[in-house]
Scaffold this active site. Structure first.
Site, PDB file in Angstrom:
ATOM      1  N   ASP A   4      41.431  54.733  39.355  1.00  0.00           N
ATOM      2  CA  ASP A   4      42.439  55.769  39.731  1.00  0.00           C
ATOM      3  C   ASP A   4      42.288  56.254  41.262  1.00  0.00           C
ATOM      4  OD1 ASP A   4      44.005  58.075  39.569  1.00  0.00           O
ATOM      5  OD2 ASP A   4      43.129  59.025  38.227  1.00  0.00           O
ATOM      6  N   HIS A  62      45.291  55.785  37.247  1.00  0.00           N
ATOM      7  CA  HIS A  62      45.964  57.322  36.788  1.00  0.00           C
ATOM      8  C   HIS A  62      46.737  57.205  35.488  1.00  0.00           C
ATOM      9  CE1 HIS A  62      45.927  61.227  37.988  1.00  0.00           C
ATOM     10  NE2 HIS A  62      47.242  61.237  37.844  1.00  0.00           N
ATOM     11  N   CYS A 100      45.779  65.573  35.020  1.00  0.00           N
ATOM     12  CA  CYS A 100      45.729  65.751  36.401  1.00  0.00           C
ATOM     13  C   CYS A 100      45.908  66.993  36.827  1.00  0.00           C
ATOM     14  CB  CYS A 100      47.024  64.688  36.827  1.00  0.00           C
ATOM     15  SG  CYS A 100      47.367  64.611  38.623  1.00  0.00           S
TER      16      CYS A 100
END
Length: 292
Positions: A256, A285, A99
């Site tokens: 995601d 995610h 991320c």
């Protein structure tokens, strides 16, 4: 300061001379990468014979309000890299970012191309912040509606719970109702609860976002999309992703909603690596880390 560097030695004979350094985001805690026995990226890697390190940014206090990405990338991350190489007696390393941690890893790779960086792995890593490609984030973070200065002026560091609420509200039914539907389904069918409990603990265990870094993240990335334009500067040094030439594995999830596919795929056009792959999985995610 608050940061810690963890080392996980291989559980079998070391098979790979190049250590892996895991970099997580500035929000939430990095132990999701080592959630629990049987559901752990770290456990899998060490069982394969990899030498693994993980950088924990720590929990910023009031005195850390002025920390920026300049500090995190040029000081914290750079120092961790030197420590990994020294501790592992290695000349090269693999950088693995998740991320926002992947965004910072890409920035590091652009500023420090070539040795000692051998490989770059990006997992659900946003690079392109074009509003039309970000779903509700494109609307909520728009400069037309959101001034991050107000939050930072009020709180100093932005509370972790506030960031978490913003993330959950992108899919409120799934994130608020779905969690407990899953819980009751597992209870009523006598399924194991350990993973659900571990994930629930982690989701509610957020950390504050250092104020100045938060303003940078919203304004320079989300609102001005400077990274893909090559306009991000850390202490006067331009972050140009075209400088990245090492092998790159870029992993993203179809489901995601925090880092959409276009946000992650944009990396492939910007880097100059010859050995590069964009690998898409049918996952969300967090599911990319903890799902089947």
């Amino acid at each position: 300061n608050k940061a810690k560097l963890y080392h996980y030695g291989p559980t079998i004979e070391k098979r790979f001379p190049i250590p892996i350094l895991l970099i997580y985001a500035l929000i939430n805690r990095p132990y999701v990468m080592d959630l629990m026995p049987g559901n752990s990226l770290v456990e899998y890697l060490v069982n394969q014979g990899f030498d693994v390190y993980m950088l924990d940014w720590g929990v910023p206090g009031d005195e850390d309000q002025d920390l920026t990405f300049d500090n995190y990338v040029l000081d914290y991350l750079s120092r961790a890299v030197k420590k990994v190489l020294r501790h592992a007696h290695a000349e090269e390393f693999t950088l693995f970012g998740f991320c926002m941690g992947g965004t910072m890893s890409a920035m590091y790779a652009a500023l420090f191309p070539g040795k000692p960086l051998r490989n770059l792995i990006l997992l659900t890593t946003p690079v392109d912040f074009t509003p039309e490609d970000m779903g509700l984030y494109g609307l909520w973070t728009s400069a037309k509606y959101f001034n991050p200065d107000y939050l930072v002026d009020a709180f100093g560091n932005v509370p972790g719970g506030m960031v978490d609420t913003g993330n959950r509200m992108t899919r409120p039914v799934t994130n608020y109702v779905g969690t407990y539907v899953t819980m009751w389904d597992r209870l009523l069918h006598n399924k194991p609860m350990e993973t659900w409990l571990a994930m629930n603990k982690w989701v509610n265990d957020g950390v504050p976002f250092a104020g100045e870094a938060f303003k940078q993240w919203i304004r320079e990335f989300y609102q001005q999309n400077k990274l893909v334009k090559g306009e991000i500067k850390l202490r006067g040094r331009q972050v140009d992703l075209q400088n990245i030439t090492c092998p790159v594995l870029n992993i993203a999830g179809k489901k995601d909603h925090i880092c959409t596919l276009p946000q992650a795929e944009a990396t492939m056009k910007l880097i100059r690596s010859q050995d590069k792959e964009f690998f898409v999985l049918d996952a969300g995610h967090i599911g990319l880390l903890t799902g089947s």
